[in-house]
Design an enzyme around this catalytic site. Structure first.
Site, PDB file in Angstrom:
ATOM      1  N   GLY A 160       0.832  -1.150   0.121  1.00 52.51           N
ATOM      2  CA  GLY A 160      -0.030   0.093  -0.223  1.00 52.51           C
ATOM      3  C   GLY A 160       0.672   1.337  -0.092  1.00 52.51           C
ATOM      4  N   ARG A 161       0.230   2.398   0.412  1.00 54.79           N
ATOM      5  CA  ARG A 161       0.970   3.547   0.429  1.00 54.79           C
ATOM      6  C   ARG A 161       2.230   3.583   1.200  1.00 54.79           C
ATOM      7  NH1 ARG A 161      -4.122   4.909   2.166  1.00 54.79           N
ATOM      8  NH2 ARG A 161      -5.350   6.093   0.691  1.00 54.79           N
ATOM      9  N   ILE A 162       2.210   2.909   2.245  1.00 54.85           N
ATOM     10  CA  ILE A 162       3.487   2.666   3.283  1.00 54.85           C
ATOM     11  C   ILE A 162       4.515   1.706   2.765  1.00 54.85           C
ATOM     12  CG2 ILE A 162       4.591   2.178   5.444  1.00 54.85           C
ATOM     13  CD1 ILE A 162       1.828   2.934   6.677  1.00 54.85           C
ATOM     14  N   ARG A 242       1.184  -4.266  12.380  1.00 57.17           N
ATOM     15  CA  ARG A 242       0.281  -4.937  13.963  1.00 57.17           C
ATOM     16  C   ARG A 242       1.098  -6.137  14.321  1.00 57.17           C
ATOM     17  NH1 ARG A 242      -1.495  -0.611  13.466  1.00 57.17           N
ATOM     18  NH2 ARG A 242      -3.620   0.173  13.264  1.00 57.17           N
ATOM     19  N   GLU A 271       0.250  -4.765  23.774  1.00 59.17           N
ATOM     20  CA  GLU A 271       0.906  -3.348  24.106  1.00 59.17           C
ATOM     21  C   GLU A 271      -0.012  -2.771  25.105  1.00 59.17           C
ATOM     22  OE1 GLU A 271       0.934  -1.207  20.181  1.00 59.17           O
ATOM     23  OE2 GLU A 271       1.855  -2.870  19.267  1.00 59.17           O
ATOM     24  N   HIS A 289       5.595   1.598  19.174  1.00 59.21           N
ATOM     25  CA  HIS A 289       4.445   1.884  18.417  1.00 59.21           C
ATOM     26  C   HIS A 289       4.454   3.395  18.192  1.00 59.21           C
ATOM     27  CE1 HIS A 289       0.479   0.256  17.153  1.00 59.21           C
ATOM     28  NE2 HIS A 289       0.815   1.200  16.216  1.00 59.21           N
ATOM     29  N   GLY A 291       5.281   4.821  14.833  1.00 60.86           N
ATOM     30  CA  GLY A 291       5.484   4.896  13.366  1.00 60.86           C
ATOM     31  C   GLY A 291       4.945   6.376  13.122  1.00 60.86           C
TER      32      GLY A 291
END
Length: 324
Positions: A160-162, A242, A271, A289, A291
């Site tokens: 995808g975008r990332i 994830r 988490e 976490h 990002g």
């Protein structure tokens, strides 16, 4: 904006510029001192007759919680791309609109992933610990050696975008990029990467594997002992997507046996209290976490949520609606 400022509530304190806009353009209580949970947010929505709820993963809205949202709430705006904490179909069925914050996180997530790749390959966690302990001796020529990133083969799961942004960064390190995705992308979106329809066929070619796909609630982990076994000995796993995508017991076994050289992790199954056995391994490079955790990105996320609140209050379409 209409003459009557819409009333919103938020589950967390937002960056300064976002808080300033809330103060100027909306009606709201001061930001909370600590993240509010679901029960607190539902009570606040009822007390304040809120038009919109701005939430993060600290405030999941699922099952009975969706039914408990007061009728005054017309929008749930999550300050995230991920929707794991929301029962979107149930919210929409109640006539409550939902929006998220796509696109604005892309570059910072790809930057962090590149940091995880470099840090895992070059044993940054161990180097940092050595320096904090005072260093004190010259390292031997064969001691604490990492592995070179330049020229390696990177496998991306989820283009995808990332994933695409990571592929662009990998080209700067002369990496060969492979990808597995639900579908093959148009050549213009592939960023020079080679498509594998079958993940199991891609894994044996990956010196570094980076995960960039959503997790499905209740689904088994994608990366299991068998999948790790398909990766070359001495390879590296990076996960900034994830925690549920990885069987952490299998990951620990692969790291302890030396089948995996190292891992770079930003997300975990539990988490904010990750598996102590992961924390105990000296080589793993771990971040909490984070990002999207830059001033620019977190500000853009908050502003996009407010854009959506303002649009709905003015009777206009949402900027970034979630429709399913």
């Amino acid at each position: 904006m209409p003459s009557e400022k819409p009333y919103l509530i938020r589950s967390v304190r937002l960056p300064a510029a976002v808080e300033k806009r809330i103060e100027t353009d909306f009606t709201a209580l001061p930001p909370p001192d600590a993240p509010l949970d679901t029960a607190a947010m539902l009570a606040l929505a009822e007390q304040q007759k809120a038009f919109a709820m701005l939430v993060t993963h600290h405030c999941p809205l699922k099952g009975a919680d969706v039914a408990a949202i007061p009728d005054c709430v017309k929008l749930v705006a999550t300050v995230s791309v991920g929707l794991d904490h929301l029962d979107v179909p149930a919210l929409l069925a109640r006539g409550i609109k939902v929006c998220n914050t796509p696109d604005v996180l892309t570059d910072c997530n790809a930057d962090l992933t590149m940091m995880l790749i470099l840090a895992a390959c070059r044993r940054a966690a161990e180097y940092y610990t050595l320096m904090k302990d005072g260093w004190g001796r010259t390292l031997e020529m064969d001691e604490m050696l990492g592995i070179r990133v330049t020229g390696k083969t990177l496998g991306i799961v989820g283009m995808g975008r990332i994933g695409q942004a990571l592929a662009r960064r990998a080209r700067g390190f002369e990496m060969k990029v492979l990808y597995h995705n639900r579908r093959k992308l148009d050549p213009a979106q592939e960023e020079g990467a080679t498509y594998f329809e079958n993940l199991e066929e891609m894994l044996p070619h990956c010196n570094i594997l980076s995960l960039h796909m959503p997790a499905t609630a209740g689904a088994p982990p994608l990366m299991t002992a068998r999948m790790f076994g398909l990766m070359p000995r001495g390879s590296v796993l990076v996960n900034a997507a994830r925690g549920a995508l990885v069987d952490e017991t299998a990951l620990l076994d692969a790291l302890r046996s030396g089948h995996l050289f190292n891992a770079g992790l930003d997300v975990y199954q539990n988490e904010p209290n990750p598996n102590p056995s992961l924390l105990a391994l000296p080589k793993i490079f771990m971040t909490p976490h984070t990002g999207s955790a830059t001033v620019e990105t977190r500000t853009a996320m908050g502003m996009l949520c407010l854009d959506n609140v303002a649009a709905l209050a003015a009777g206009k379409p949402l900027v970034t609606p979630v429709t399913a």
